[in-house]
Enzyme design. Sequence first.
Site, PDB file in Angstrom:
ATOM      1  CB  CYS A 105      -0.968  -0.008   1.176  1.00  0.00           C
ATOM      2  SG  CYS A 105      -0.158   0.064   2.799  1.00  0.00           S
ATOM      3  NE  ARG A 148      -4.031   2.502   2.746  1.00  0.00           N
ATOM      4  CZ  ARG A 148      -4.115   3.314   1.691  1.00  0.00           C
ATOM      5  NH1 ARG A 148      -5.231   3.391   0.999  1.00  0.00           N
ATOM      6  NH2 ARG A 148      -3.070   4.032   1.325  1.00  0.00           N
TER       7      ARG A 148
END
Length: 357
Positions: free
Chosen positions: A97, A102
Amino acid sequence: SKSLTHILLKARKAISLFTALVGAMTCACGAPVTNLEVADFEAKAADPAVFLVDVRTPEEYAEGHLRGAANFDWNAPDFLEQVQAACPKEAPVAVYCRTGRRSAEAAKALAKAGYAVCNLLGGIEGWQAAGKPVTKYAVETFFTGSGLPVRITLIKHGTLEIVYKGLSIHIDPVSGLSIPTDYATEFPKADVILVTHEHGDHFDRKALEALGANADNLVTNARVAEMLGWGAVMANGDSRELPGDIHLDAVPAYNYSEGRTNFHPQGRDNGFILTLDGLRIYVAGDTEDIPEMADIKDIDVAFLPVNQPYTMTVDQCVHAAEVIQPKVLIPYHFSNTDLSELPARLPGITVLLRQMQ
């Protein structure tokens, strides 16, 4: 101060080491999660068997991503279902990410679902800080019968790259048009180059030179080979074997409508069907919805042109898709044509509308 900077660097290294150790532990289901620094992640992502996934938003992905990465937004409520529909459990997955947060969560979810996953520590920010390149060309990844990924880069207009088993196959590479492409710096040398016909939005000597085209790796129609003075010629109905046990068929591509037949006369140009370990990809070239499409069977992914008056109208594209019945349709070569109605008109086919102009 220098002492504060030193302390912060040591703390960052400690956190990175702790994260890597935690990431290497197994999830409740027993599937491993591994966190990797940039160099190790780069080597992992280069493995032809790995499914590379950018878990950022589509907007972030469009700004630049790792070459070959498909986009599945971690914030989407059906993230896991999307990945499971696209990727078999046997395929190793590499995720990243922006900073690694994330993707760490996504990696945990994927591992819990049974995937072997690695995550890029520091995300794409760390990747770029290490001087690694990014690209803006979207990628769609499909899998063969034995679970090997096939990455299709949607470069622009009628131009594609297919990567399979580490082989790079370019179709109608063009340097110019609305999206300039520097093949010398943005792509490795090609293993195979397919050119459907001689029009300038499909045949570009500069791109061919940059990709290392030669008499052995270029496959085209008779007219392009005549213009170059070299190249392997295929006519409609011909077949040949390519590296990587790829089977290639040349199929008709032409105009039949009154007033259009001079654009692409019957018998001159090719469409191509590539069969890769059972996965069949149809790249139609410049054509209308010709009768010969009734002979095209078992297509997994179809690229159909929708650029009236030179290729198909939207109605013709719908008809062609209904005849061919591909599992996935990706309209291409569409310029300013409004494609928004295609998904609703083809309910039994997955229609992917992608920006390629």
